[in-house]
Design an enzyme around this catalytic site. Structure first.
Site, PDB file in Angstrom:
ATOM      1  N   LYS A  32      15.717 -25.162  39.156  1.00 60.33           N
ATOM      2  CA  LYS A  32      15.091 -24.596  37.970  1.00 60.33           C
ATOM      3  C   LYS A  32      14.649 -25.742  37.054  1.00 60.33           C
ATOM      4  O   LYS A  32      15.408 -26.668  36.776  1.00 60.33           O
ATOM      5  CB  LYS A  32      16.088 -23.689  37.245  1.00 60.33           C
ATOM      6  CG  LYS A  32      15.477 -22.815  36.162  1.00 60.33           C
ATOM      7  CD  LYS A  32      16.447 -21.745  35.712  1.00 60.33           C
ATOM      8  CE  LYS A  32      15.806 -20.837  34.681  1.00 60.33           C
ATOM      9  NZ  LYS A  32      16.665 -19.695  34.300  1.00 60.33           N
ATOM     10  N   GLU A  64      24.861  -4.535  35.232  1.00 61.20           N
ATOM     11  CA  GLU A  64      25.187  -3.742  34.049  1.00 61.20           C
ATOM     12  C   GLU A  64      26.097  -2.557  34.375  1.00 61.20           C
ATOM     13  O   GLU A  64      27.001  -2.221  33.597  1.00 61.20           O
ATOM     14  CB  GLU A  64      23.902  -3.249  33.378  1.00 61.20           C
ATOM     15  CG  GLU A  64      23.046  -4.350  32.799  1.00 61.20           C
ATOM     16  CD  GLU A  64      22.078  -4.970  33.793  1.00 61.20           C
ATOM     17  OE1 GLU A  64      21.291  -5.842  33.403  1.00 61.20           O
ATOM     18  OE2 GLU A  64      22.116  -4.573  34.989  1.00 61.20           O
ATOM     19  N   ARG A 122      20.321   0.647  32.106  1.00 63.21           N
ATOM     20  CA  ARG A 122      20.609   0.536  33.535  1.00 63.21           C
ATOM     21  C   ARG A 122      22.024   1.007  33.866  1.00 63.21           C
ATOM     22  O   ARG A 122      22.375   1.156  35.033  1.00 63.21           O
ATOM     23  CB  ARG A 122      20.418  -0.914  33.991  1.00 63.21           C
ATOM     24  CG  ARG A 122      19.083  -1.514  33.579  1.00 63.21           C
ATOM     25  CD  ARG A 122      18.882  -2.896  34.140  1.00 63.21           C
ATOM     26  NE  ARG A 122      18.371  -2.827  35.496  1.00 63.21           N
ATOM     27  CZ  ARG A 122      18.313  -3.863  36.330  1.00 63.21           C
ATOM     28  NH1 ARG A 122      18.784  -5.030  35.959  1.00 63.21           N
ATOM     29  NH2 ARG A 122      17.825  -3.723  37.536  1.00 63.21           N
TER      30      ARG A 122
END
Length: 632
Positions: A283, A368, A396
């Site tokens: 990243k 979640e 969610r």
């Protein structure tokens, strides 16, 4: 427009068709220009940064080898898509990303035919890709389907549901696992550790591929090798997870090595059935500060690419800061407090808590549903869990909030950040619906603070409440209220009159209170800080209904089913016919713009509130509201 001298190749790419005209040997230079252009453009306007830098080579390889948009690419998590947007006809508009009227920050189907699936949340790509593959197969279409899942997307349970189903189907789909060991912060959980160990087995992978290439795919030796391979792999890695799911696993390979990527993708394009390619990326690749500080460079504001990010001078405390400080203080006061976050340590203000209370801090990854049921389990055994979660992400876990927490009346506190209007991240991240979807759930208490100190006090109330409770607060700063030094609760279900007027009562739920006070003082109205959406302050509402000729409700939430609807339902049940005006968010998805712009567009800033009242009762402009009773 793009500088053709600085970007001689990229400036000639208006679509992937143009990319495919280049000789394969030129692609590393295309990737270099693409990375430099991405750095230049995001530095100028801000946006998601590190994830895009990490997939530059992969993006080039995919659009070079696949016939997009006829072949489908699904990006997950969607903030990896900036290089994809640049190569698919949006190069000269990338500087408008997240700006009003500009490009969306995530893939969006109505923006480009190359954006085959809208992805703002995560872990959805494999399901979508399998669905596309099934539909294409039924129509007899031979298009290729590729899902790119990374930046923590594989920590979400939905991805495993898709793998479980997809491996059992005879569909041609390629899943590319972009493994950079990061989401916004470091990935957590057992799977990233397993993948990290798998990276060390390159000797095994090289040996395996050499052996495969030396044998024909049939006969006794081939069958023996396949069985031997599984046993040998078990010595190097903890499991053959993906192959047990039914996906042919290939990798891991260097995701920044374009020739290796191209070779792997060419091979996989010709294979039938579900395939999984594991690529290792970094990243922030190619921009040293972003590689060194991957969390800080996940998403950025405008910055000087030569100097990098400059540390900001601390300003007013945000609501997120208030929550983070409250959490630490409350944890010191009550050792039963346990904090849970679904991969949002930085965004939800848990960095300090995670350092001070590491044994009481649980980052579950982008999961979640698990976060909420984990909290329910903790509460069953006497703990007092606090789930720190964005409004859009709590959606969610809605079934878990109802089935696992509320039905059992368990003592779980939901600290809901980014409620209401959020801003540049657009519709996928707007917290427009939490008051509507929470207030209809029995047992749960729902509060909406109007300033920072009220947020602190309502969090205390919610935590001390014996049962499920939610406090929802907006992104950014509030009016700058002075904070109490003690952990003092507020009465459950009680509002407060902030301004006494005549004939018109304005009931403000949460952060719109400041704008309501501005408009109300000008119009001579009573203004009330309602604080609680559930339970409502019914006694106060009755008092206001009898003393005023009309009531206005204001909320930073969808009008449909929201706090205003709760007031209307209560008055109807009391057989009181009081003229009502409901102000809030429209029955539409909010586009990306600044929070201030969106509040103004919705008419819940001070000017919008005043204009809406005057439009409903025109005489109030000239006579303040003293004549409203006769008008209505």
């Amino acid at each position: 427009m793009i500088n053709t001298e600085r970007y001689p190749r990229l400036s000639r790419i208006d679509s992937p068709t143009d990319l495919r005209k280049f000789d394969e040997a030129e692609l590393p230079e295309v990737a270099r220009e693409l990375r430099e252009y991405l750095i230049e453009q995001v530095a100028g306007v801000g946006g998601h940064f590190g994830a895009g830098l990490g997939v530059v080579e992969l993006t080039v390889a995919l659009h070079y080898l696949y016939n997009t948009p006829d072949d489908r690419l699904v990006w997950d998590v969607g903030h990896q898509c900036y290089p994809h947007k640049i190569l698919t006809g949006r190069r000269d508009r990338i500087h408008t990303i997240k700006q009003t009227g500009g490009l969306a920050p995530f893939p969006r189907r109505d923006e480009s035919p190359y954006d085959t699936f809208g992805v703002g949340h995560s872990s959805t790509s494999i399901s979508a890709a399998i669905g596309m593959a099934v539909a294409a197969q039924r129509k007899g279409e031979a298009r290729k389907i590729v899902a790119v899942i990374g930046d923590g997307g594989l920590t979400g349970g939905m991805a495993y549901e898709a793998l479980h189903h997809g491996g059992d189907l005879d569909t041609d789909v390629l899943v590319i696992l972009n493994d950079n060991q990061m989401s916004i912060s470091e990935n957590v959980g057992a799977l990233p550790k397993m993948l990290a160990r798998l990276m060390t087995s390159r000797t095994l992978n090289a040996m395996r591929e050499r052996a495969k290439n030396s044998m024909r795919p049939q006969g006794f030796l081939w069958r023996f090798f396949k069985r031997w391979e599984e046993h040998l792999k078990g010595m190097f890695v903890p499991s053959t997870l993906f192959e047990e799911f039914g996906f042919h696993y290939f990798g891991p390979i260097d995701g920044h090595d374009l020739p290796q990527l191209l070779h792997a993708l060419k091979t996989l394009k010709e294979l039938k059935g579900p395939q999984l390619l594991h690529v290792i990326t970094t990243k922030g690749k190619g921009y040293a500060p972003a590689e060194a500080q991957q969390i800080d460079y996940h998403a950025v504001g405008p910055f000087d690419p030569v100097k990098g990010l400059v540390k900001k001078t601390p300003g007013k405390q945000t609501y997120t800061d208030v929550f983070g400080d409250w959490l630490c203080e409350q944890a010191r006061a009550d050792e039963r407090l346990l904090a849970i976050t679904p991969a949002m340590r930085e965004g939800s203000g848990l960095v300090r808590y995670s350092k001070e209370f590491p044994q009481r801090y649980f980052d579950v990854g982008i999961a979640e549903q698990h976060a909420v049921t984990l909290a329910a389990g903790m509460a069953c055994e006497g703990a007092k869990p606090v789930v720190a979660i964005y409004s859009t992400f709590l959606q969610r876990a809605y079934d878990q909030a109802i089935h696992d927490v509320a039905i059992q009346n368990l003592d779980v506190t939901f600290a809901i950040d980014r409620a209401g209007v959020v801003g540049p991240d657009g519709a996928t991240h707007a917290g427009s619906f939490d008051l509507s979807y929470l207030r209809c759930i029995p047992n749960i208490a729902v509060a909406a603070p109007s300033d920072e100190n009220e947020c602190r006090r309502l969090l205390t109330t919610a935590f001390l409440h014996d049962g499920p409770a939610a406090v929802r607060y907006p992104r950014g700063t509030g009016p700058g209220a002075k904070l109490d030094t003690e952990l003092k609760p507020l009465p459950l279900g009680k509002g407060e009159v902030r301004l006494r007027g005549a004939n018109l009562a304005i009931l403000a739920f949460g952060s719109p209170l400041a704008a309501a006070l501005d408009a109300g003082s000008e119009l001579g109205a009573t203004v009330v800080d309602m604080r609680w959406v559930k339970p409502l302050d019914e006694a106060l509402i009755l008092e206001l209904a009898h003393a005023h000729g009309a009531i206005v409700t204001i909320e930073d939430n969808a009008i449909a089913g929201g706090a205003g609807s709760a007031v209307a339902e209560f008055l109807t049940a009391q057989n009181l016919q009081v003229p009502l005006l409901h102000l809030g968010l429209p029955d539409a998805y909010l586009e990306h713009a600044s929070r201030e712009q969106l509040l103004a567009e919705a008419g819940i800033d001070a000017g919008g509130i005043r204009a809406a009242i005057i439009k409903r009762w025109p005489q109030s402009a000239a006579k303040r509201t003293s004549e409203i009773r006769s008008v209505v």
